[in-house]
Design a protein around this motif. Sequence first.
Motif, PDB file in Angstrom:
ATOM      1  N   ASP A  37      41.548  44.870  44.651  1.00  0.00           N
ATOM      2  CA  ASP A  37      40.754  44.030  43.751  1.00  0.00           C
ATOM      3  C   ASP A  37      41.686  43.605  42.625  1.00  0.00           C
ATOM      4  O   ASP A  37      41.840  44.298  41.616  1.00  0.00           O
ATOM      5  N   GLU A  39      41.459  41.152  40.614  1.00  0.00           N
ATOM      6  CA  GLU A  39      40.801  40.652  39.411  1.00  0.00           C
ATOM      7  C   GLU A  39      40.538  41.803  38.433  1.00  0.00           C
ATOM      8  O   GLU A  39      40.743  41.688  37.240  1.00  0.00           O
ATOM      9  N   ARG A  40      40.093  42.952  38.985  1.00  0.00           N
ATOM     10  CA  ARG A  40      39.762  44.112  38.149  1.00  0.00           C
ATOM     11  C   ARG A  40      40.866  45.171  38.187  1.00  0.00           C
ATOM     12  O   ARG A  40      40.723  46.248  37.607  1.00  0.00           O
ATOM     13  N   HIS A  42      41.981  47.214  40.691  1.00  0.00           N
ATOM     14  CA  HIS A  42      41.718  48.456  41.418  1.00  0.00           C
ATOM     15  C   HIS A  42      42.397  48.347  42.788  1.00  0.00           C
ATOM     16  O   HIS A  42      42.279  47.316  43.458  1.00  0.00           O
TER      17      HIS A  42
ATOM     18  N   VAL B  35      34.558  47.481  42.988  1.00  0.00           N
ATOM     19  CA  VAL B  35      35.828  47.090  43.600  1.00  0.00           C
ATOM     20  C   VAL B  35      35.510  46.021  44.639  1.00  0.00           C
ATOM     21  O   VAL B  35      34.871  46.305  45.643  1.00  0.00           O
ATOM     22  N   PHE B  36      35.914  44.797  44.348  1.00  0.00           N
ATOM     23  CA  PHE B  36      35.621  43.672  45.247  1.00  0.00           C
ATOM     24  C   PHE B  36      36.934  43.118  45.775  1.00  0.00           C
ATOM     25  O   PHE B  36      37.703  42.513  45.029  1.00  0.00           O
ATOM     26  N   ASP B  37      37.200  43.330  47.050  1.00  0.00           N
ATOM     27  CA  ASP B  37      38.359  42.715  47.683  1.00  0.00           C
ATOM     28  C   ASP B  37      37.839  41.552  48.521  1.00  0.00           C
ATOM     29  O   ASP B  37      37.463  41.722  49.687  1.00  0.00           O
TER      30      ASP B  37
END
Lengths: 122, 122
Positions: A37, A39-40, A42, B35-37
């Motif tokens: 991720d 953008e964040r 992680h 958590v967005f992938d």
Amino acid sequence: MAVEQYRHYIRQLLSERAQRASNQQNAQEYEVQTVFDTERDHYQLLHVGWRGNKREFGCILHLDIKDGKIWIQHDGTEVGIANQLVEFGVPKQDIVLAFHEPEVRQFTGFGTGESKETSLAS
Amino acid sequence: MAVEQYRHYIRQLLSERAQRASNQQNAQEYEVQTVFDTERDHYQLLHVGWRGNKREFGCILHLDIKDGKIWIQHDGTEVGIANQLVEFGVPKQDIVLAFHEPEVRQFTGFGTGESKETSLAS
């Protein structure tokens, strides 16, 4: 060292491990996933699926980047990804072993994660 | 229903939960992470941090989108995110309860995850 470089190192290390793990597996519904991720900030490596009638689901590695530092939230590897990052040239001060209690981190030789501690990343 | 819509539903449900959880917490080093992938279609909700000297680290929800279907790899919620997705109008056939053994999924009323089964998502 720039945070962008840290992101690159993390993605490289996790992708290599996922690749190695995938080469060793041929079960039909089993995979080692990289979860990025960006953008964040992680980053995860996890295994998920079935081997026969045994469920596999678990996190192998979880890293975050916060305030210019690499937080290792979970490390189930033998080599220790912190050591690999140090080999890449990441200063120990910019690595937080978050799985250790905040109070004991000052004795680890790595960063404490306290906000008053400045990152070396530009 | 389009896969893009599925992505939207998943992100919405996970973000809402993270928001609610964050409102309930005020410990210094504790957070509920989304958590967005979106590149690899992996979506997670997890809790990580410290409450006093107790380590918190665990996955609450993990969903993947594969071949137009939503795979629920882990669900630690009481309500069951599959039910919430059905309420949104996602056909049960497009939801795979991956935490159930492949062989028993045909009896769940949801999708089996077998590739011969076509997705209703366009």
